[in-house]
Design an enzyme around this catalytic site. Structure first.
Site, PDB file in Angstrom:
ATOM      1  N   TYR A 122      -3.675   7.219  -0.266  1.00 20.01           N
ATOM      2  CA  TYR A 122      -4.556   8.306   0.162  1.00 20.01           C
ATOM      3  C   TYR A 122      -4.831   9.319  -0.940  1.00 20.01           C
ATOM      4  CZ  TYR A 122      -4.289   6.550   4.905  1.00 20.01           C
ATOM      5  OH  TYR A 122      -4.387   5.763   6.027  1.00 20.01           O
ATOM      6  N   LYS A 168       7.129  -2.695   2.987  1.00 17.24           N
ATOM      7  CA  LYS A 168       6.724  -4.075   2.682  1.00 17.24           C
ATOM      8  C   LYS A 168       7.293  -4.410   1.303  1.00 17.24           C
ATOM      9  CE  LYS A 168       4.294  -7.794   3.703  1.00 17.24           C
ATOM     10  NZ  LYS A 168       4.628  -8.693   4.832  1.00 17.24           N
ATOM     11  N   ASP A 202       4.751  -5.497   8.989  1.00 21.78           N
ATOM     12  CA  ASP A 202       4.033  -6.410   9.888  1.00 21.78           C
ATOM     13  C   ASP A 202       4.850  -6.674  11.160  1.00 21.78           C
ATOM     14  OD1 ASP A 202       5.767  -7.526   8.049  1.00 21.78           O
ATOM     15  OD2 ASP A 202       4.623  -9.353   7.738  1.00 21.78           O
ATOM     16  N   ASP A 226      -0.084   5.716   9.299  1.00 20.23           N
ATOM     17  CA  ASP A 226      -1.389   5.924   9.924  1.00 20.23           C
ATOM     18  C   ASP A 226      -1.670   4.774  10.898  1.00 20.23           C
ATOM     19  OD1 ASP A 226      -3.872   6.882  10.471  1.00 20.23           O
ATOM     20  OD2 ASP A 226      -4.730   6.559   8.486  1.00 20.23           O
ATOM     21  N   ASP A 230      -1.270   4.454  15.472  1.00 17.73           N
ATOM     22  CA  ASP A 230      -2.335   3.999  16.384  1.00 17.73           C
ATOM     23  C   ASP A 230      -1.831   2.841  17.243  1.00 17.73           C
ATOM     24  OD1 ASP A 230      -3.943   5.832  15.062  1.00 17.73           O
ATOM     25  OD2 ASP A 230      -5.692   4.523  15.068  1.00 17.73           O
TER      26      ASP A 230
END
Ligand code: GGG
Length: 334
Positions: A122, A168, A202, A226, A230
């Site tokens: 970001y 990850k 994941d 982020d 959601d």
């Protein structure tokens, strides 16, 4: 008296912020609201999506409540959300997700996602060449230590039991590897009483859908936080249920995790729950704990009595849902 900077923004931002401010006014007389412009509406009125006066007011106030902005498609323009996070050094993004309504087939969830808010992907550092674009992703020791410490401190103060580091590092060995190694270090020293867990991003996404009860607090990098918030919000009923707080050492801005939903803007159909709950988070931050608890109870009791918003199949738009919450607060029967 605490001064609150209010940034309604674009799309459904003004509707959901109006609801949250009405709820805050119903629960306390100790807040004074001062409004400022942000986003496309600010661009039209004063020629900038993040006017200097808005940043000034954000700095002057004790805390802030923000609705949503519609992202600009112009490549040259910095996102005003990223700008205020950076300018005010709001390094932690706190995103709690829990069930306020029981929906058939959805598991119960009570997770707090602590998202690093200043770096990762970001930083808007994208470099063009004749073949395409390279986006630079930055992970620093300082920012990683700061966010892991924030997660430990939050967990200890809020009687949380475990922190799961989501990463990850099997692919991004150096950058995510640094984040995980800092997590291990700090959990072994400052977070010893908490359970330390690790999960690849994941499989964490899959578990937030299938077995969210496995998570308590999650600490993670900017992009993963982020996306995962959601996913978690989806498990709890949708983005209408996901509040968030951008928190730094000095400043703070609270907002719904959702965007401006221009397709339903102005219809009064938006679910204001996430913004109302963001207002409650702001009260927690201002140490007005009793008022924050009353708001959360009033929201829960409104859903428990069958007053559902349209996004989950009910008939209430922002205004009538808000009236029910305020009615409960005023009667003290939340
Ligand atoms: N409250 C978060 C927010 O407004 N984020 C900006 C965003 O997601 N904009 C995209 C959009 O609303 O279309």
């Amino acid at each position: 008296m605490k001064h609150i900077c209010v940034l309604p923004g674009d799309g459904i931002g003004p509707e959901v912020v109006e609801s949250a401010v009405a709820v805050l006014k119903a629960v306390t007389d100790d807040l004074q609201f001062e409004y400022a412009e942000i986003g496309q509406s600010a661009l039209k009125k004063v020629g900038s999506t993040m006017p200097d006066e808005t940043l000034e007011l954000l700095r002057k106030c004790d805390s802030s409540l923000f609705g949503a902005i519609t992202s600009s498609e112009s490549l040259g323009e910095a996102s005003p959300v990223l700008r205020f996070r950076k300018e005010l050094d709001l390094f932690a993004n706190l995103r709690p997700v829990k069930n306020y309504v029981n929906l058939a087939g959805r598991p119960s969830i009570d997770v707090v996602i602590v998202r690093e808010n200043t770096e990762g992907l970001y930083t808007q550092n994208e470099q063009y060449d004749d073949k395409g674009v390279t986006t630079l992703r930055r992970v620093t020791r300082a920012a990683s230590e700061r966010i892991v410490r924030f997660a430990i401190d939050y967990s200890l103060k809020n009687a949380r039991k475990s922190i799961c580091c989501v990463h990850k590092s099997n692919v991004l060995r150096a950058s995510d590897g640094l984040f995980v190694s800092i997590f291990r270090e700090l959990m072994a020293s400052e977070g010893r009483v908490l359970e330390a867990r690790e999960q690849l991003v994941d499989s964490a996404a899959m578990k937030l859908v299938n077995s969210p009860h496995e998570f308590d607090v999650i600490v993670t990098l900017n992009l993963y936080g982020d996306i995962l918030s959601d996913v978690a919000a989806g498990t709890a009923g949708g983005l209408g249920f996901a509040p968030s707080g951008n928190i730094g050492r000095v400043y703070s801005v609270f907002e719904p995790a959702h965007g401006s939903a221009p397709d339903i803007a102005g219809e009064g159909a938006a679910n204001p729950t996430a913004t109302i709950l963001a207002g409650a988070m702001m009260l927690d931050h201002l140490k007005m704990r009793n008022e924050a608890v009353s708001i959360r109870q009033a929201v829960k009791s409104t859903y428990d009595s069958g007053h559902l918003t349209t996004d989950i199949g009910g008939r209430h738009g922002s205004r009538s849902f808000t009236d029910h919450v305020i009615g409960r607060l005023k009667r003290g029967d939340s």
